[in-house]
Motif scaffolding. Structure first.
Motif, PDB file in Angstrom:
ATOM      1  N   VAL A 182     -16.737 -61.147  62.661  1.00 39.77           N
ATOM      2  CA  VAL A 182     -17.214 -61.343  64.084  1.00 39.77           C
ATOM      3  C   VAL A 182     -17.955 -60.082  64.644  1.00 39.77           C
ATOM      4  N   THR A 183     -17.255 -58.664  64.245  1.00 41.43           N
ATOM      5  CA  THR A 183     -17.995 -57.561  64.410  1.00 41.43           C
ATOM      6  C   THR A 183     -19.147 -57.710  64.070  1.00 41.43           C
ATOM      7  N   LEU A 184     -19.539 -57.832  62.711  1.00 38.40           N
ATOM      8  CA  LEU A 184     -20.641 -57.799  62.085  1.00 38.40           C
ATOM      9  C   LEU A 184     -21.787 -58.720  62.791  1.00 38.40           C
ATOM     10  N   ALA A 185     -21.280 -60.115  63.183  1.00 36.63           N
ATOM     11  CA  ALA A 185     -22.137 -61.003  63.868  1.00 36.63           C
ATOM     12  C   ALA A 185     -22.653 -60.685  65.189  1.00 36.63           C
ATOM     13  N   VAL A 186     -21.659 -60.067  65.873  1.00 40.20           N
ATOM     14  CA  VAL A 186     -22.015 -59.464  67.317  1.00 40.20           C
ATOM     15  C   VAL A 186     -22.936 -58.254  67.197  1.00 40.20           C
ATOM     16  N   ASN A 187     -22.769 -57.332  66.339  1.00 40.92           N
ATOM     17  CA  ASN A 187     -23.661 -56.230  66.248  1.00 40.92           C
ATOM     18  C   ASN A 187     -25.069 -56.784  65.736  1.00 40.92           C
ATOM     19  N   ALA A 188     -25.177 -57.687  64.824  1.00 40.83           N
ATOM     20  CA  ALA A 188     -26.529 -58.153  64.511  1.00 40.83           C
ATOM     21  C   ALA A 188     -27.135 -58.980  65.511  1.00 40.83           C
ATOM     22  N   VAL A 189     -26.432 -59.758  66.510  1.00 40.32           N
ATOM     23  CA  VAL A 189     -27.037 -60.390  67.743  1.00 40.32           C
ATOM     24  C   VAL A 189     -27.460 -59.233  68.707  1.00 40.32           C
ATOM     25  N   ARG A 190     -26.704 -58.276  68.932  1.00 34.95           N
ATOM     26  CA  ARG A 190     -27.095 -57.044  69.843  1.00 34.95           C
ATOM     27  C   ARG A 190     -28.454 -56.529  69.473  1.00 34.95           C
ATOM     28  N   SER A 191     -28.439 -56.347  67.888  1.00 32.86           N
ATOM     29  CA  SER A 191     -29.749 -55.467  67.669  1.00 32.86           C
ATOM     30  C   SER A 191     -30.884 -56.290  67.248  1.00 32.86           C
ATOM     31  N   PHE A 192     -30.728 -57.874  67.251  1.00 36.98           N
ATOM     32  CA  PHE A 192     -31.981 -58.438  66.985  1.00 36.98           C
ATOM     33  C   PHE A 192     -33.043 -58.227  68.075  1.00 36.98           C
ATOM     34  N   PRO A 193     -34.419 -57.701  67.344  1.00 39.10           N
ATOM     35  CA  PRO A 193     -35.393 -57.520  68.349  1.00 39.10           C
ATOM     36  C   PRO A 193     -35.925 -58.626  69.339  1.00 39.10           C
ATOM     37  N   GLY A 194     -35.869 -59.817  68.791  1.00 39.81           N
ATOM     38  CA  GLY A 194     -36.394 -60.786  69.570  1.00 39.81           C
ATOM     39  C   GLY A 194     -37.393 -61.754  68.951  1.00 39.81           C
ATOM     40  N   VAL A 195     -37.985 -62.604  69.496  1.00 44.40           N
ATOM     41  CA  VAL A 195     -38.882 -63.696  68.996  1.00 44.40           C
ATOM     42  C   VAL A 195     -40.204 -62.835  68.875  1.00 44.40           C
ATOM     43  N   GLU A 196     -40.936 -62.961  67.627  1.00 46.66           N
ATOM     44  CA  GLU A 196     -42.053 -62.251  67.513  1.00 46.66           C
ATOM     45  C   GLU A 196     -43.387 -63.360  68.223  1.00 46.66           C
ATOM     46  N   THR A 197     -43.328 -64.597  68.065  1.00 47.22           N
ATOM     47  CA  THR A 197     -44.174 -65.607  68.641  1.00 47.22           C
ATOM     48  C   THR A 197     -43.490 -66.747  69.110  1.00 47.22           C
TER      49      THR A 197
END
Length: 158
Positions: free
Chosen positions: A33-48
């Motif tokens: 859960v900790t790794l998943a939350v950090n992955a979603v928080r640091s995801f830069p977003g949609v490229e297109t």
């Protein structure tokens, strides 16, 4: 006569095993859960917005960009970010429109929008950077209207 101390025999019971399993799987779930939350928080977003539509014009945009024959490079000299754009003959190119974003490869928290000045041979931005890997995403429009887009790696060592 001497008496030996009484020893009690320890037996693993069902609740011991259950406690061990719950603790082990609880740790695994908490880490996931900790790794998943950090992955979603640091995801830069949609490229297109629509990758299918973007893919339909990819080849023609790439071919137009390659026809420019530009050689693009970025480096940092300790105080300045230097972006050089040269044509096929090696001469510097000054573009009418240049946009750039400098950031870390893994998240957008440190993203910067460098302000470049033309010095006659390259674009220069006064900027000090901490050590590590940086990406420079550039969008430049050529005199003929062709859009040039590229990601350049800028490695900072101290």
């Amino acid at each position: 006569m001497t008496t030996l101390p009484q020893t009690t025999e320890f037996r693993i019971k069902g609740w011991h095993v259950l406690t061990g399993f719950v603790a082990a799987f609880g740790i695994i779930i908490a880490v996931n859960v900790t790794l998943a939350v950090n992955a979603v928080r640091s995801f830069p977003g949609v490229e297109t917005d629509n990758s299918y539509l973007a893919s339909q014009t990819f080849d023609s945009r790439r071919d137009a960009q390659l026809e420019l024959g530009w050689d693009v490079a970025a480096r940092h000299d300790g105080q300045r970010l230097i972006l050089s754009i040269n044509n096929a003959k090696g001469y510097p190119v000054r573009v009418p429109d240049l946009q750039a974003t400098l950031g870390r490869p893994t998240n957008v928290a440190d993203d910067l929008l460098p302000v470049f000045d033309w010095d006659g041979s390259a674009y220069v931005a006064e900027l000090s950077l901490p050590a590590g890997n940086w990406d420079l995403w550039i969008k430049a429009r050529a005199d003929d209207g062709t859009m040039f887009q590229q990601r350049l790696t800028v490695a900072m060592t101290r």
